[in-house]
Motif scaffolding. Sequence first.
Motif, PDB file in Angstrom:
ATOM      1  N   ASP A 125      -9.163  -9.609 -19.236  1.00 41.32           N
ATOM      2  CA  ASP A 125      -8.551  -9.330 -18.085  1.00 41.32           C
ATOM      3  C   ASP A 125      -7.687  -7.648 -18.941  1.00 41.32           C
ATOM      4  O   ASP A 125      -7.585  -8.511 -19.177  1.00 41.32           O
ATOM      5  CB  ASP A 125      -7.519  -9.566 -17.229  1.00 41.32           C
ATOM      6  CG  ASP A 125      -8.567 -10.323 -16.230  1.00 41.32           C
ATOM      7  OD1 ASP A 125      -9.732 -10.846 -16.156  1.00 41.32           O
ATOM      8  OD2 ASP A 125      -8.533 -11.530 -15.030  1.00 41.32           O
ATOM      9  N   GLU A 179     -15.703  -5.021 -13.776  1.00 39.85           N
ATOM     10  CA  GLU A 179     -15.115  -4.270 -12.394  1.00 39.85           C
ATOM     11  C   GLU A 179     -13.760  -4.361 -11.939  1.00 39.85           C
ATOM     12  O   GLU A 179     -12.992  -5.153 -12.300  1.00 39.85           O
ATOM     13  CB  GLU A 179     -15.803  -5.991 -11.257  1.00 39.85           C
ATOM     14  CG  GLU A 179     -15.654  -5.325  -9.667  1.00 39.85           C
ATOM     15  CD  GLU A 179     -16.638  -6.324  -9.028  1.00 39.85           C
ATOM     16  OE1 GLU A 179     -16.592  -5.975  -7.402  1.00 39.85           O
ATOM     17  OE2 GLU A 179     -17.438  -7.098  -9.086  1.00 39.85           O
ATOM     18  N   LEU A 180     -13.549  -3.520 -11.194  1.00 45.81           N
ATOM     19  CA  LEU A 180     -12.033  -2.879 -10.907  1.00 45.81           C
ATOM     20  C   LEU A 180     -11.859  -4.335  -9.502  1.00 45.81           C
ATOM     21  O   LEU A 180     -12.605  -3.587  -8.470  1.00 45.81           O
ATOM     22  CB  LEU A 180     -11.815  -1.560 -10.592  1.00 45.81           C
ATOM     23  CG  LEU A 180     -11.536  -0.757 -11.790  1.00 45.81           C
ATOM     24  CD1 LEU A 180     -11.728   0.831 -11.453  1.00 45.81           C
ATOM     25  CD2 LEU A 180      -9.839  -1.640 -12.465  1.00 45.81           C
ATOM     26  N   ILE A 181     -10.611  -4.622  -9.301  1.00 47.22           N
ATOM     27  CA  ILE A 181     -10.189  -5.557  -8.010  1.00 47.22           C
ATOM     28  C   ILE A 181      -8.974  -4.472  -7.580  1.00 47.22           C
ATOM     29  O   ILE A 181      -7.991  -4.746  -8.456  1.00 47.22           O
ATOM     30  CB  ILE A 181     -10.178  -7.277  -9.118  1.00 47.22           C
ATOM     31  CG1 ILE A 181     -11.506  -7.571  -9.315  1.00 47.22           C
ATOM     32  CG2 ILE A 181      -9.788  -7.751  -6.924  1.00 47.22           C
ATOM     33  CD1 ILE A 181     -11.739  -8.780 -10.256  1.00 47.22           C
ATOM     34  N   LEU A 182      -8.780  -4.336  -6.614  1.00 47.34           N
ATOM     35  CA  LEU A 182      -7.873  -3.664  -6.198  1.00 47.34           C
ATOM     36  C   LEU A 182      -6.804  -4.843  -5.837  1.00 47.34           C
ATOM     37  O   LEU A 182      -7.186  -5.806  -4.729  1.00 47.34           O
ATOM     38  CB  LEU A 182      -7.839  -2.845  -4.705  1.00 47.34           C
ATOM     39  CG  LEU A 182      -6.267  -2.165  -4.688  1.00 47.34           C
ATOM     40  CD1 LEU A 182      -5.858  -1.266  -5.206  1.00 47.34           C
ATOM     41  CD2 LEU A 182      -7.397  -1.417  -2.718  1.00 47.34           C
ATOM     42  N   LEU A 183      -5.402  -4.906  -6.320  1.00 42.16           N
ATOM     43  CA  LEU A 183      -4.717  -6.109  -5.901  1.00 42.16           C
ATOM     44  C   LEU A 183      -3.829  -5.225  -4.785  1.00 42.16           C
ATOM     45  O   LEU A 183      -3.409  -5.720  -3.722  1.00 42.16           O
ATOM     46  CB  LEU A 183      -3.387  -6.230  -7.048  1.00 42.16           C
ATOM     47  CG  LEU A 183      -4.488  -7.107  -7.756  1.00 42.16           C
ATOM     48  CD1 LEU A 183      -3.484  -7.201  -9.349  1.00 42.16           C
ATOM     49  CD2 LEU A 183      -4.824  -8.794  -8.020  1.00 42.16           C
ATOM     50  N   PHE A 214      -9.587  -5.547 -13.771  1.00 44.29           N
ATOM     51  CA  PHE A 214     -10.393  -4.941 -14.520  1.00 44.29           C
ATOM     52  C   PHE A 214     -11.096  -6.747 -15.147  1.00 44.29           C
ATOM     53  O   PHE A 214     -10.345  -6.419 -16.328  1.00 44.29           O
ATOM     54  CB  PHE A 214     -10.143  -3.714 -15.359  1.00 44.29           C
ATOM     55  CG  PHE A 214     -11.643  -3.610 -15.628  1.00 44.29           C
ATOM     56  CD1 PHE A 214     -12.364  -2.915 -15.439  1.00 44.29           C
ATOM     57  CD2 PHE A 214     -12.186  -3.783 -17.204  1.00 44.29           C
ATOM     58  CE1 PHE A 214     -14.302  -2.378 -15.232  1.00 44.29           C
ATOM     59  CE2 PHE A 214     -13.501  -3.322 -17.593  1.00 44.29           C
ATOM     60  CZ  PHE A 214     -14.249  -2.665 -16.565  1.00 44.29           C
ATOM     61  N   ARG A 215     -12.214  -6.881 -14.079  1.00 48.76           N
ATOM     62  CA  ARG A 215     -12.474  -8.149 -14.382  1.00 48.76           C
ATOM     63  C   ARG A 215     -14.664  -8.065 -14.873  1.00 48.76           C
ATOM     64  O   ARG A 215     -14.463  -7.601 -13.542  1.00 48.76           O
ATOM     65  CB  ARG A 215     -12.192  -9.397 -14.103  1.00 48.76           C
ATOM     66  CG  ARG A 215     -12.691 -10.851 -14.777  1.00 48.76           C
ATOM     67  CD  ARG A 215     -12.047 -11.332 -13.433  1.00 48.76           C
ATOM     68  NE  ARG A 215     -10.732 -11.745 -13.743  1.00 48.76           N
ATOM     69  CZ  ARG A 215      -9.642 -12.200 -12.864  1.00 48.76           C
ATOM     70  NH1 ARG A 215     -10.806 -13.015 -12.194  1.00 48.76           N
ATOM     71  NH2 ARG A 215      -8.831 -12.683 -13.548  1.00 48.76           N
ATOM     72  N   LYS A 216     -14.849  -8.472 -15.660  1.00 42.49           N
ATOM     73  CA  LYS A 216     -16.133  -8.485 -15.773  1.00 42.49           C
ATOM     74  C   LYS A 216     -16.935  -7.141 -15.236  1.00 42.49           C
ATOM     75  O   LYS A 216     -17.917  -7.028 -14.117  1.00 42.49           O
ATOM     76  CB  LYS A 216     -16.537  -9.536 -14.851  1.00 42.49           C
ATOM     77  CG  LYS A 216     -16.159 -11.135 -15.537  1.00 42.49           C
ATOM     78  CD  LYS A 216     -17.094 -12.297 -14.764  1.00 42.49           C
ATOM     79  CE  LYS A 216     -16.644 -13.247 -15.452  1.00 42.49           C
ATOM     80  NZ  LYS A 216     -16.938 -14.404 -14.550  1.00 42.49           N
ATOM     81  N   GLU A 223     -14.579   2.092 -14.254  1.00 44.12           N
ATOM     82  CA  GLU A 223     -15.250   0.770 -14.428  1.00 44.12           C
ATOM     83  C   GLU A 223     -15.999   1.750 -16.189  1.00 44.12           C
ATOM     84  O   GLU A 223     -15.473   0.607 -16.832  1.00 44.12           O
ATOM     85  CB  GLU A 223     -16.212   0.702 -13.683  1.00 44.12           C
ATOM     86  CG  GLU A 223     -15.027   0.568 -12.206  1.00 44.12           C
ATOM     87  CD  GLU A 223     -16.140  -0.346 -10.971  1.00 44.12           C
ATOM     88  OE1 GLU A 223     -15.340  -1.591 -10.514  1.00 44.12           O
ATOM     89  OE2 GLU A 223     -17.021  -0.211 -10.948  1.00 44.12           O
ATOM     90  N   TYR A 233      -4.417  -2.412 -10.039  1.00 41.13           N
ATOM     91  CA  TYR A 233      -6.435  -3.806 -10.032  1.00 41.13           C
ATOM     92  C   TYR A 233      -5.795  -4.036 -11.849  1.00 41.13           C
ATOM     93  O   TYR A 233      -5.001  -3.882 -12.487  1.00 41.13           O
ATOM     94  CB  TYR A 233      -7.161  -1.952 -10.443  1.00 41.13           C
ATOM     95  CG  TYR A 233      -7.529  -1.120  -9.754  1.00 41.13           C
ATOM     96  CD1 TYR A 233      -8.400  -1.144  -8.108  1.00 41.13           C
ATOM     97  CD2 TYR A 233      -6.277   0.159 -10.205  1.00 41.13           C
ATOM     98  CE1 TYR A 233      -8.462   0.383  -8.201  1.00 41.13           C
ATOM     99  CE2 TYR A 233      -6.755   0.543  -8.385  1.00 41.13           C
ATOM    100  CZ  TYR A 233      -7.894   1.330  -7.636  1.00 41.13           C
ATOM    101  OH  TYR A 233      -8.154   2.115  -6.447  1.00 41.13           O
TER     102      TYR A 233
END
Length: 274
Positions: free
Chosen positions: A217, A155-159, A151-153, A236, A149
């Motif tokens: 990030d 929030e976790l964004i799955l890659l 982690f930005r702002k 998060e 993932y």
Amino acid sequence: MGTAFWIALVFILIAFGILICRFFIWIKEEKIRIYDIGALLDIGKKQVQANAYGFKPEKDRLMAILSAGEGKEYAGKVAALTTVRTFTKLYNRYDNNQSSRYFFERAYETANMNVLNALRGENGRAYAVCLMLRGNLLSYAIMGHINIYIFRKKELILLSRGQIMEELIKEKVNKGILSKEAALRISDTNKAYNYIGRDDYMKPLISKEEIKLKRKDMVVIINAGVEKNISIRELEIILSKKHGCKKTAKEIIETIKKKDTKDLDNLGLILIRI
């Protein structure tokens, strides 16, 4: 004061200005290039720790790998340790002029051969995520079931969820190779279809292009044991705290262990803040 004095003063001021500019450029580069790293393993309620990790930090580059082994007795541990040692050894000889894809392809194939040789017929395997950072540019490769993932702002964004049956089925359905009805019959979301230690070697999943990360990030790599025992929201909340990566990794593991889950799997994670 003569003309020579003023000319000399101007040159001194120019030189001083250049030094100041270079200093601030250096400070900016250091902020981008120094990585905060936290990596942690926990045996859970198993008898053997079958996970391993390794990383090779440089001023403006980083290679990191997390490997999760599976197998009876010590076969999984041997597979994971062999995988990590293979990657770190090959990276020591890595030429920065070569592409990350070249390194990933060579490292995974070599690790597969080394694991087969180390196990000598024993039933064992390893999953692995390897990432490379070049400044703030990220590339990665996955074999098996490990999540990565950003982690930005808060929030976790799955890659990527790696090479698991659910992802393979989605791909086949989208290409029209498999019907939705057939997909439902064979779906197994937690089963990996690829791993290190195969006689019939399959290539890893490699990121198509470098991902440009932003300041602050965090790259988050978690194994299946972590994924199953903590929610994205819980992660998060912990990641949003202004702690270093080592302290954050420890808090994630402690949060999972407080749940006192029966038959808790090995836990492994790597956190890297840009």
